[in-house]
Motif scaffolding. Structure first.
Motif, short mmCIF file in Angstrom:
data_model
loop_
_atom_site.label_atom_id
_atom_site.label_comp_id
_atom_site.label_asym_id
_atom_site.label_seq_id
_atom_site.Cartn_x
_atom_site.Cartn_y
_atom_site.Cartn_z
N VAL A 166 0.85 -1.18 0.00
CA VAL A 166 0.00 0.00 0.00
C VAL A 166 0.89 1.23 0.00
O VAL A 166 1.75 1.40 0.88
CB VAL A 166 -0.93 0.04 1.23
N ALA A 167 0.70 2.10 -1.01
CA ALA A 167 1.36 3.40 -1.03
C ALA A 167 0.39 4.42 -0.43
O ALA A 167 -0.81 4.38 -0.72
CB ALA A 167 1.73 3.80 -2.45
N TYR A 168 0.91 5.33 0.41
CA TYR A 168 0.01 6.25 1.09
C TYR A 168 0.80 7.45 1.63
O TYR A 168 2.03 7.46 1.62
CB TYR A 168 -0.72 5.55 2.24
N GLY A 169 0.06 8.45 2.12
CA GLY A 169 0.70 9.58 2.80
C GLY A 169 0.39 10.92 2.19
O GLY A 169 -0.18 11.02 1.10
N ARG A 172 4.93 13.40 2.90
CA ARG A 172 5.84 12.31 3.26
C ARG A 172 5.15 11.01 2.88
O ARG A 172 4.23 10.56 3.56
CB ARG A 172 6.20 12.37 4.75
N LEU A 173 5.59 10.44 1.77
CA LEU A 173 4.92 9.27 1.21
C LEU A 173 5.59 7.99 1.71
O LEU A 173 6.81 7.91 1.81
CB LEU A 173 4.95 9.33 -0.32
N GLN A 190 8.87 5.08 5.03
CA GLN A 190 8.76 6.28 4.22
C GLN A 190 9.68 6.16 3.02
O GLN A 190 10.85 5.75 3.15
CB GLN A 190 9.14 7.52 5.04
N VAL A 191 9.18 6.50 1.84
CA VAL A 191 9.96 6.33 0.62
C VAL A 191 10.25 7.64 -0.09
O VAL A 191 11.10 7.70 -0.99
CB VAL A 191 9.27 5.36 -0.35
N TYR A 192 9.54 8.73 0.28
CA TYR A 192 9.76 9.99 -0.42
C TYR A 192 9.24 11.13 0.45
O TYR A 192 8.18 11.00 1.10
CB TYR A 192 9.05 10.01 -1.77
N ASN A 197 9.85 22.92 -3.51
CA ASN A 197 9.50 23.44 -4.84
C ASN A 197 8.36 22.65 -5.49
O ASN A 197 7.81 23.07 -6.50
CB ASN A 197 10.72 23.43 -5.76
N ILE A 198 8.00 21.50 -4.91
CA ILE A 198 6.85 20.74 -5.37
C ILE A 198 5.66 20.97 -4.46
O ILE A 198 4.55 21.25 -4.90
CB ILE A 198 7.17 19.23 -5.45
N GLY A 199 5.87 20.88 -3.15
CA GLY A 199 4.79 21.11 -2.20
C GLY A 199 4.03 19.84 -1.86
O GLY A 199 4.55 18.72 -1.97
N THR A 200 2.77 19.99 -1.50
CA THR A 200 1.95 18.88 -1.05
C THR A 200 1.78 17.83 -2.15
O THR A 200 1.48 18.14 -3.30
CB THR A 200 0.55 19.38 -0.63
N LEU A 201 1.97 16.57 -1.76
CA LEU A 201 1.68 15.44 -2.63
C LEU A 201 0.79 14.46 -1.87
O LEU A 201 1.02 14.19 -0.69
CB LEU A 201 2.96 14.73 -3.08
#
Length: 523
Positions: A166-169, A172-173, A190-192, A197-201
């Motif tokens: 499951v990928a989530y977050g 902080r993904l 946590q993987v990323y 400069n990108i902001g919320t993901l």
């Protein structure tokens, strides 16, 4: 005579749904949006020759609708992954409790071939994650596990070796590995972490292609990024898939968030949604190819998201999502969802929908058993046929445009005297508390018996969208009532406007109404 002929034709030809227009569904190309309905936070995947689609429903019940297609363009509702919102009493809309804009959002669904089981996962109110499973996509679905970790905006992925991730977050993904049965957590990492400069993901969806792992993630509300790695736990590199593209439905937001999916012949597509308030978030589809660097590349048109593209597959028409529902029973069509969990003792479906009053209130937002239906855009007309014979003193029943700013047309029984009325200015505040229970803009005297209530509405994106209400005593000649209702285009309620059929008491329970049909047409 004319009305009798029309009624017979509707009963024979429409029943629950009219057939799809062949001119729209047998062409060599398709037009975006794929579905002009509010179906946000989509998760889409293929099993053999069929595609499945799961969407957010917030506080509506049952939750997480399931749609199916055989060509990625024509879709049908076939069920819900969450039969009832069982996590808290607030989802029952009793007492002073309510759960508006809580519940199901950005959840995930997949089929697991090894055990022939379907899985749905969703984090509720940023707390626990609930896992529902079923032996068939159409159910029965049941709660199988509760996880203490919140899989925020989750994307379930089943690897070639049958391991479930499951990928989530948010920003902080992370990626979690599930146990062999998919009902507990083995590890999470946590993987990323999104740079400034990108902001919320958020809105993660996880895939594998040519031995590489991918996580699609959105920067709300205008861009989609793709993370790529050779292992589920990284390390991941990142690239933009879509950024501030002009939308196919003019006036709406930039397409973003969603998922990628392949066809049996090896072609790939990205389905996103476009913010199209007051209508909600509507799905749009575009082809993708794979670049030499292994990242997907979106096929644009004139620098934007194309209004039309070639058909992904040979068209497979399905019954249209508009037409007449005569509530033949014993269950509701899967297009319907209640506002919060219903009181199942207060309605019946058998050759019509019988709604007993379930709440004593003067507040539509506190009235239990309001039955809702997505509005099919961009311009739509809904008509209900309502029998008011058994309404009690103080009862209110009718058809609403339902959102955090609402209006309705309906019948008011006051001391045995019936009026048809148009009520507007029904509002909530930012905490989803009722701030105004409404103002009666116009009334007309009517008798007990059958009445036809109608609303015509424009939910295409942008300002100035309105709904107008009318009524008829013979089903042929309609009289406008009240003034045009201006729909709010604010996004914070998330769900777009819906049709709402309601019956509530202001004095005492005991009355009921019967809705013999609901018809939705588009123009």
């Amino acid at each position: 005579m004319l009305f009798g002929i029309v009624a017979v034709l509707l009963a024979l030809c429409l029943c629950r749904h009219v057939l799809a227009d062949a001119a729209d569904h047998n062409a060599d190309s398709f037009t975006n949006p794929v579905l002009w309905e509010d179906l946000a936070d989509l998760d889409i995947f293929r099993v053999d020759d069929a595609w499945y689609y799961s969407a957010s429903t917030m506080h509506y019940s049952p939750g997480a609708p399931i749609l199916r297609s055989y060509d990625l363009i024509n879709w049908e509702y076939i069920g819900h992954s969450v039969p009832t919102l069982e996590w808290s009493s607030k989802y029952n809309l009793t007492g002073n409790e309510r759960a508006y804009v809580k519940g199901i959002w950005a959840s995930t669904m997949r089929y697991r071939k090894s055990n022939d089981k379907w899985y749905w996962l969703g984090c509720i109110e940023s707390g626990k994650t609930y896992v529902y499973t079923a032996p068939s996509v159409t159910g029965p679905w049941s709660l199988a596990s509760t996880l203490s970790t919140c899989f925020y905006d989750a994307g379930l992925f089943i690897d070639d070796d049958d391991t479930m991730y499951v990928a989530y977050g948010n920003t902080r993904l992370s990626v979690a590995q599930l146990s062999p049965d998919g009902l507990s957590i083995v590890k999470t990492q946590q993987v990323y972490s999104s740079p400034g400069n990108i902001g919320t993901l958020e809105g993660s969806r996880m895939y594998k292609y040519n031995g590489q792992y991918y996580i699609l993630t959105t920067r709300p509300a205008n861009a989609e990024y793709v993370l790529k790695a050779s292992s589920p736990f990284g390390s991941y590199s990142i690239k933009i898939l879509a950024n501030s593209l002009s939308p196919p439905a003019a006036g709406g937001g930039n397409p973003h968030q969603g998922g990628i999916v392949d066809t049996p012949n090896g072609n790939w597509y990205y389905m996103a949604f476009e913010d199209a308030y007051p209508g909600g978030r509507i799905p749009v589809l575009a082809p993708i190819t794979w670049g030499s660097d292994g990242f997907p590349v979106l096929t644009t048109s004139g620098g934007g998201w194309g209004v039309t593209y070639p058909m992904p597959m040979t068209a497979h028409p399905l019954p249209a999502l508009i037409g007449t529902d005569s509530f033949l029973g014993p269950d509701l069509s899967h297009q319907w969802e209640w506002n919060h969990n219903p009181d199942t003792t207060k309605f019946n479906i058998s050759n019509g929908l019988t709604l007993n009053t379930a709440t004593v209130t003067n507040d539509l937002y506190a009235a239990r058993n309001t039955l809702t239906h997505r509005i099919h855009g961009p311009i739509s007309t809904a008509t209900i046929v309502l029998d008011t014979t058994n309404m009690a003193d103080g009862d209110r029943a009718g058809l609403s445009l339902f959102r955090d700013q609402s209006a309705w047309i309906g019948v008011l029984n006051d001391s045995g005297s019936l009026k048809v009325g148009m009520v507007n200015s029904i509002t909530m505040d930012a905490s989803w508390r009722t701030t105004n229970t409404g103002r009666t803009a116009a009334t007309a005297n009517v008798s007990k018996g059958t009445i036809y209530l109608r609303c015509n509405v424009n939910i295409s994106p942008g300002a100035g969208r309105t709904g107008t209400f009318s009524y008829s005593t013979d089903g042929a000649s309609f009289t406008n009532l009240g003034t045009a209702f201006a729909l709010t285009t604010d996004w914070h309620y998330f769900i777009g406007y819906r049709w709402g059929i309601f019956n509530y008491a202001t004095k005492a329970l005991g009355g009921f109404v019967t809705v013999s049909s609901f018809t939705q047409d588009v123009s």
